[in-house]
Enzyme design. Structure first.
Site, mmCIF file in Angstrom:
data_model
loop_
_atom_site.group_PDB
_atom_site.id
_atom_site.type_symbol
_atom_site.label_atom_id
_atom_site.label_comp_id
_atom_site.label_asym_id
_atom_site.label_seq_id
_atom_site.Cartn_x
_atom_site.Cartn_y
_atom_site.Cartn_z
ATOM 1 N N HIS A 8 0.991 -1.152 0.013
ATOM 2 C CA HIS A 8 -0.212 0.110 0.148
ATOM 3 C C HIS A 8 0.468 1.020 0.011
ATOM 4 O O HIS A 8 0.911 2.455 -0.523
ATOM 5 C CB HIS A 8 -0.721 0.580 1.171
ATOM 6 C CG HIS A 8 -2.020 -0.635 1.403
ATOM 7 N ND1 HIS A 8 -2.609 -1.645 1.990
ATOM 8 C CD2 HIS A 8 -3.084 -1.102 0.426
ATOM 9 C CE1 HIS A 8 -3.174 -2.227 2.268
ATOM 10 N NE2 HIS A 8 -3.507 -2.454 0.867
ATOM 11 N N LYS A 55 -18.909 -4.712 8.232
ATOM 12 C CA LYS A 55 -18.080 -5.122 7.967
ATOM 13 C C LYS A 55 -17.162 -4.931 9.839
ATOM 14 O O LYS A 55 -16.632 -3.487 9.605
ATOM 15 C CB LYS A 55 -16.880 -4.612 7.225
ATOM 16 C CG LYS A 55 -17.130 -5.630 5.397
ATOM 17 C CD LYS A 55 -16.252 -5.772 4.838
ATOM 18 C CE LYS A 55 -15.961 -6.583 3.726
ATOM 19 N NZ LYS A 55 -15.733 -6.650 2.568
ATOM 20 N N ARG A 58 -1.549 -6.250 -7.552
ATOM 21 C CA ARG A 58 -0.184 -7.631 -8.032
ATOM 22 C C ARG A 58 -0.766 -8.755 -8.082
ATOM 23 O O ARG A 58 0.119 -9.260 -9.224
ATOM 24 C CB ARG A 58 -0.984 -7.905 -6.190
ATOM 25 C CG ARG A 58 -1.125 -6.975 -5.347
ATOM 26 C CD ARG A 58 -1.314 -7.537 -3.767
ATOM 27 N NE ARG A 58 -2.497 -8.308 -4.224
ATOM 28 C CZ ARG A 58 -3.697 -8.288 -2.750
ATOM 29 N NH1 ARG A 58 -3.011 -8.447 -2.050
ATOM 30 N NH2 ARG A 58 -4.738 -7.961 -3.035
ATOM 31 N N SER A 101 -4.269 -7.293 2.932
ATOM 32 C CA SER A 101 -3.720 -7.346 4.512
ATOM 33 C C SER A 101 -4.310 -8.424 4.632
ATOM 34 O O SER A 101 -4.048 -9.040 6.388
ATOM 35 C CB SER A 101 -4.978 -5.854 4.561
ATOM 36 O OG SER A 101 -4.965 -4.649 3.835
#
Length: 160
Positions: free
Chosen positions: A17, A41, A90, A127
């Protein structure tokens, strides 16, 4: 002023990040690191904790500020005079998802998206993997900024 946003959950922020944020900061006059708020969440870190961590790890970047948003990103961008979204990629699966989002955002408001290939050193870092490895006592110190490593260690020590 050309402003971009680097949106994400940042739960927690990783070196990947930070790499994208630093690179975007070289391309735009101002970069807003925006933490998405999703009331449905439950993250490991609260929104406020994530924002504090991001402020600390981006403190050396004078044209970066940290904020949060909920709702549609295109609305946040319109309200804050942001012309572009900067996102890291990614993998091919990231590309498939981000391309669809970029096309929808452009259709909705004309918002442009800059998809940046990640630094290969962080291609496997996410993460969720960082949290899982940290929770099981694995070494993630080289994958996250020092403050994130410290905060993760404290979080998991609290949980026993």
């Amino acid at each position: 002023m050309r402003r971009a946003v680097c949106p994400g959950s940042y739960d927690p922020a990783t070196n990947g990040h930070l790499d994208i944020i630093e690179r975007a900061a070289k391309l735009f006059d101002e970069v807003v690191v925006a933490v998405g708020v999703n009331k449905s969440k439950k993250g490991l870190f609260t929104t406020e904790e994530r924002m504090d961590i991001l402020r600390e790890i981006t403190a050396k970047l004078p044209n970066v500020r940290v904020d949060s948003w909920q709702g549609l990103l295109v609305d946040y961008c319109r309200e804050n005079d942001i012309i572009a979204v900067a996102k890291g990629l990614r993998s091919v699966s990231d590309f498939d998802y981000e391309l669809q989002m970029a096309q929808m955002n452009r259709e909705l408001t004309g918002l442009e998206t800059l998809l940046m290939a990640n630094n290969p050193a962080y291609g496997f870092v996410s993460s969720s993997l960082v949290k899982e490895i940290s929770a099981l006592g694995g070494d993630i110190e080289h994958l996250v900024p020092p403050i994130v490593f410290k905060r993760l260690s404290e979080k998991y020590a609290e949980r026993g």
